[in-house]
Design an enzyme around this catalytic site. Sequence first.
Site, PDB file in Angstrom:
ATOM      1  CB  SER A  81     -24.209   6.220 -13.371  1.00  0.00           C
ATOM      2  OG  SER A  81     -25.516   6.097 -13.142  1.00  0.00           O
ATOM      3  CD  GLU A 132     -30.376   7.231 -13.391  1.00  0.00           C
ATOM      4  OE1 GLU A 132     -30.930   7.895 -14.079  1.00  0.00           O
ATOM      5  OE2 GLU A 132     -30.950   6.359 -12.551  1.00  0.00           O
ATOM      6  CE1 TYR A 163     -24.733  11.613 -11.901  1.00  0.00           C
ATOM      7  CE2 TYR A 163     -26.225   9.822 -12.691  1.00  0.00           C
ATOM      8  CZ  TYR A 163     -25.039  10.290 -11.793  1.00  0.00           C
ATOM      9  OH  TYR A 163     -24.158   9.608 -11.377  1.00  0.00           O
TER      10      TYR A 163
HETATM   11  O1  F7E Z   1     -33.344   7.559  -5.669  1.00  0.00           O
HETATM   12  C1  F7E Z   1     -36.948   7.046  -5.459  1.00  0.00           C
HETATM   13  C2  F7E Z   1     -36.656   7.649  -6.717  1.00  0.00           C
HETATM   14  O2  F7E Z   1     -32.025   9.587  -5.104  1.00  0.00           O
HETATM   15  C3  F7E Z   1     -33.465   6.093  -5.767  1.00  0.00           C
HETATM   16  C4  F7E Z   1     -27.135   8.292  -7.560  1.00  0.00           C
HETATM   17  O3  F7E Z   1     -25.964   7.560  -6.986  1.00  0.00           O
HETATM   18  O4  F7E Z   1     -27.878   5.989  -8.202  1.00  0.00           O
HETATM   19  C5  F7E Z   1     -28.130   7.200  -7.755  1.00  0.00           C
HETATM   20  O5  F7E Z   1     -29.349   7.646  -8.279  1.00  0.00           O
HETATM   21  C6  F7E Z   1     -34.901   5.839  -6.327  1.00  0.00           C
HETATM   22  C7  F7E Z   1     -35.668   6.706  -7.236  1.00  0.00           C
HETATM   23  O6  F7E Z   1     -30.911   7.453  -6.390  1.00  0.00           O
HETATM   24  C8  F7E Z   1     -37.557   9.462  -2.970  1.00  0.00           C
HETATM   25  O7  F7E Z   1     -37.593   8.231  -7.369  1.00  0.00           O
HETATM   26  C9  F7E Z   1     -38.870   7.916  -3.674  1.00  0.00           C
HETATM   27  O8  F7E Z   1     -36.422   5.892  -8.060  1.00  0.00           O
HETATM   28  O9  F7E Z   1     -31.584   7.341  -3.996  1.00  0.00           O
HETATM   29  P1  F7E Z   1     -32.022   8.103  -5.380  1.00  0.00           P
HETATM   30  P2  F7E Z   1     -30.924   7.485  -7.805  1.00  0.00           P
HETATM   31  O10 F7E Z   1     -31.606   8.518  -8.602  1.00  0.00           O
HETATM   32  O11 F7E Z   1     -31.116   6.211  -8.342  1.00  0.00           O
HETATM   33  C10 F7E Z   1     -27.469   6.073  -9.658  1.00  0.00           C
HETATM   34  C11 F7E Z   1     -26.704   4.768  -9.936  1.00  0.00           C
HETATM   35  C12 F7E Z   1     -26.413   7.428  -9.640  1.00  0.00           C
HETATM   36  O12 F7E Z   1     -25.414   7.141 -10.608  1.00  0.00           O
HETATM   37  C13 F7E Z   1     -26.460   8.562  -8.787  1.00  0.00           C
HETATM   38  O13 F7E Z   1     -25.549   9.271  -8.952  1.00  0.00           O
HETATM   39  O14 F7E Z   1     -35.811   6.264  -5.088  1.00  0.00           O
HETATM   40  N1  F7E Z   1     -37.670   7.742  -4.370  1.00  0.00           N
HETATM   41  N2  F7E Z   1     -38.936   8.600  -2.862  1.00  0.00           N
HETATM   42  C14 F7E Z   1     -36.837   8.791  -3.760  1.00  0.00           C
HETATM   43  N3  F7E Z   1     -35.469   9.205  -3.900  1.00  0.00           N
HETATM   44  C15 F7E Z   1     -35.112  10.304  -3.281  1.00  0.00           C
HETATM   45  N4  F7E Z   1     -33.991  10.581  -3.426  1.00  0.00           N
HETATM   46  N5  F7E Z   1     -35.871  11.057  -2.098  1.00  0.00           N
HETATM   47  C16 F7E Z   1     -37.311  10.449  -2.157  1.00  0.00           C
HETATM   48  O15 F7E Z   1     -37.955  11.003  -1.201  1.00  0.00           O
END
Ligand code: F7E
Length: 321
Positions: free
Chosen positions: A123, A125, A147
């Site tokens: 990932s 990450e 993670y």
């Molecule tokens: O957040 C922002 C949050 O939870 C994306 C997983 O597949 O990709 C994924 O991880 C962005 C972040 O994905 C909200 O702060 C704002 O900047 O959709 P996400 P993630 O954390 O990037 C990587 C590559 C993986 O490997 C992981 O398994 O969006 N954000 N407001 C928010 N995010 C969430 N969830 N909810 C909000 O209300």
Amino acid sequence: MTKAFLTGITGQDGSYLAEFLLEKGYDVIGMVRRSSTVSFQRLRHIQDQLEIVQGNLHDQGSLISILEQYQPDEVYNLAASSFVPISSHQPVLTGDATALGVARILEAVRLAYPQARFYQASSSEIFGTVQEVPQTETTPLNPRGPYGIAKAYGHWMTKHYRQVFNIYACSGILYNHESPRRGLEFVTRKVTHGAARIKLGLAKELRLGNLEARRDWGYAGDYVKAMWLMLQQEQPEDFVVCTGETHSVRDLCESAFSYLGLDYLEYVVQDDRYFRPVEEKLLVGDPAKAHKKLGWKPTVGFKELIQMMVDYDFEDLKRQI
Ligand code: F7E
């Protein structure tokens, strides 16, 4: 028939990859964890074509038995606890499944069927607080949070088994990839589902975290093809898989709401509860190696992806009213 074994088959990527491999004529074996509520929702349309086996990344013996029994040509390790904020509350569980789980399945390959080709779902990450922009296969890893740290361990173990045991093992360093099958807690689906609910009069607002956060978002259906291509090369190597473009959560809201004829500014509320303690900056990949060596390119752009997800959520919710 070529045989593929997938962990994480009930997830978004598992379902797209299983579909893709079935179309290629593979025999697809998917591992599920025993639980009273296993969800086959994403697999319903292909479930009768799959072989489902019980097993667990926490249990070394179950992985060895499966590999001994099925002797799969390809192994795709897609299982992980994938929602980043939860990993901070469950660091030990995250390490056990997302880090040690990789060691267990690699050990099972080494002991039971070392001729299998192995794909690890790595990932973006692992880059955490990024050391360069855009990131490539040679960017130093600098993960932040349980993670990313667990994924970095899996990434390095995959390299280790390739170098030391000569196993055909590759990591796909995938950036965010989305679809109508994405879980509702991830931001893209939260927005497309939330906007569709508002349009249908089922909700009045949508509460989100940082609207200025940026990500490199692609379509999951495209990304599973890159996983497969990685296992068809002469030599095993790691690849960055991404679009090379970033958009903000604000752009995402704008696209989803305006597609439904709504102004997101009237409905989206920023809420401290959804802010991350540390927001990774400039997570954007350079897909040049995947373009050149795999001949892989994404086919679905950002706007098209968001519209596909809104269309799905709108129709699905309408049917339920
Ligand atoms: O957040 C922002 C949050 O939870 C994306 C997983 O597949 O990709 C994924 O991880 C962005 C972040 O994905 C909200 O702060 C704002 O900047 O959709 P996400 P993630 O954390 O990037 C990587 C590559 C993986 O490997 C992981 O398994 O969006 N954000 N407001 C928010 N995010 C969430 N969830 N909810 C909000 O209300």
